[in-house]
Design a protein around this motif. Structure first.
Motif, PDB file in Angstrom:
ATOM      1  N   SER A  33       0.811  -1.218   0.000  1.00  0.00           N
ATOM      2  CA  SER A  33       0.000   0.000   0.000  1.00  0.00           C
ATOM      3  C   SER A  33       0.844   1.267   0.000  1.00  0.00           C
ATOM      4  CB  SER A  33      -0.926   0.007   1.212  1.00  0.00           C
ATOM      5  OG  SER A  33      -1.867  -1.026   1.103  1.00  0.00           O
ATOM      6  N   GLY A  36       3.730   2.995  -3.643  1.00  0.00           N
ATOM      7  CA  GLY A  36       3.550   4.091  -4.590  1.00  0.00           C
ATOM      8  C   GLY A  36       3.853   5.445  -4.000  1.00  0.00           C
ATOM      9  N   GLN A  37       3.650   5.597  -2.710  1.00  0.00           N
ATOM     10  CA  GLN A  37       3.906   6.884  -2.068  1.00  0.00           C
ATOM     11  C   GLN A  37       5.385   7.253  -2.120  1.00  0.00           C
ATOM     12  OE1 GLN A  37       2.414   6.600   1.925  1.00  0.00           O
ATOM     13  NE2 GLN A  37       0.383   5.991   1.257  1.00  0.00           N
ATOM     14  N   LEU A  42       2.877  10.286  -8.440  1.00  0.00           N
ATOM     15  CA  LEU A  42       1.474  10.674  -8.351  1.00  0.00           C
ATOM     16  C   LEU A  42       1.224  11.291  -6.986  1.00  0.00           C
ATOM     17  CD1 LEU A  42      -0.273   7.462  -9.778  1.00  0.00           C
ATOM     18  CD2 LEU A  42       0.148   9.610 -10.973  1.00  0.00           C
ATOM     19  N   THR A  46      -4.591  11.763  -6.454  1.00  0.00           N
ATOM     20  CA  THR A  46      -4.666  10.937  -7.671  1.00  0.00           C
ATOM     21  C   THR A  46      -4.640   9.452  -7.319  1.00  0.00           C
ATOM     22  OG1 THR A  46      -3.625  12.679  -8.967  1.00  0.00           O
ATOM     23  CG2 THR A  46      -3.571  10.449  -9.896  1.00  0.00           C
ATOM     24  N   ARG A  47      -3.760   9.068  -6.397  1.00  0.00           N
ATOM     25  CA  ARG A  47      -3.702   7.664  -5.977  1.00  0.00           C
ATOM     26  C   ARG A  47      -5.028   7.214  -5.373  1.00  0.00           C
ATOM     27  NH1 ARG A  47       1.280   9.203  -4.178  1.00  0.00           N
ATOM     28  NH2 ARG A  47       0.600   9.179  -2.011  1.00  0.00           N
ATOM     29  N   GLU A  48      -5.648   8.091  -4.594  1.00  0.00           N
ATOM     30  CA  GLU A  48      -6.934   7.731  -3.978  1.00  0.00           C
ATOM     31  C   GLU A  48      -8.047   7.643  -5.023  1.00  0.00           C
ATOM     32  OE1 GLU A  48      -7.145   6.484  -1.095  1.00  0.00           O
ATOM     33  OE2 GLU A  48      -5.113   7.034  -0.490  1.00  0.00           O
ATOM     34  N   GLY A  51      -7.586   4.448  -6.548  1.00  0.00           N
ATOM     35  CA  GLY A  51      -8.061   3.461  -5.586  1.00  0.00           C
ATOM     36  C   GLY A  51      -9.566   3.304  -5.622  1.00  0.00           C
ATOM     37  N   HIS A  67     -10.964   4.439   0.763  1.00  0.00           N
ATOM     38  CA  HIS A  67     -10.457   5.353  -0.260  1.00  0.00           C
ATOM     39  C   HIS A  67     -11.351   6.574  -0.451  1.00  0.00           C
ATOM     40  CE1 HIS A  67      -6.973   2.993  -1.233  1.00  0.00           C
ATOM     41  NE2 HIS A  67      -7.740   1.911  -1.241  1.00  0.00           N
TER      42      HIS A  67
END
Length: 113
Positions: A33, A36-37, A42, A46-48, A51, A67
């Protein structure tokens, strides 16, 4: 419809119980999880939004409530969320179209046999 906030709290409690029984499973999930952070390509919003789209395509209520809260926390608007969901809807339809072509291919091969 669900009481999403109560559901999220209950879900987190149950996941916490699971974590006590199998901590490495939860640690592995958390590693995935957070991966990517670390790149920073991103932003969190954007990631959320991604998601949320994936949550819809995988039909995961837990993912939806988590999310949604995170997307709003990171500044996503209702319009942005709706647009992300539009992408999910289009992909689900597209996936059904692709798999329908696969079925027709299987029909051809079975009919020849």
């Amino acid at each position: 419809m669900l009481d999403w906030l109560t559901y999220r709290n209950e879900l987190m409690s149950k996941i916490g119980e699971l974590g006590k029984l199998t901590p490495d499973t939860i640690a592995g999930y958390q590693t995935l999880s957070r991966a990517g952070q670390k790149t920073g390509h991103l932003d969190a919003k954007t990631r959320e939004l991604i998601g949320l789209a994936v949550a819809v395509t995988t039909r995961c209520d837990g993912c939806i409530t988590v999310h949604t809260g995170e997307a709003l926390k990171h500044g996503a608007s209702r319009e942005e969320i709706a647009e992300a969901l539009g992408v999910a809807i289009a992909l689900n339809a597209g996936a059904a179209l692709v798999y329908s072509a696969r079925v027709m291919d299987a029909v051809e091969q079975h009919a020849k046999a």
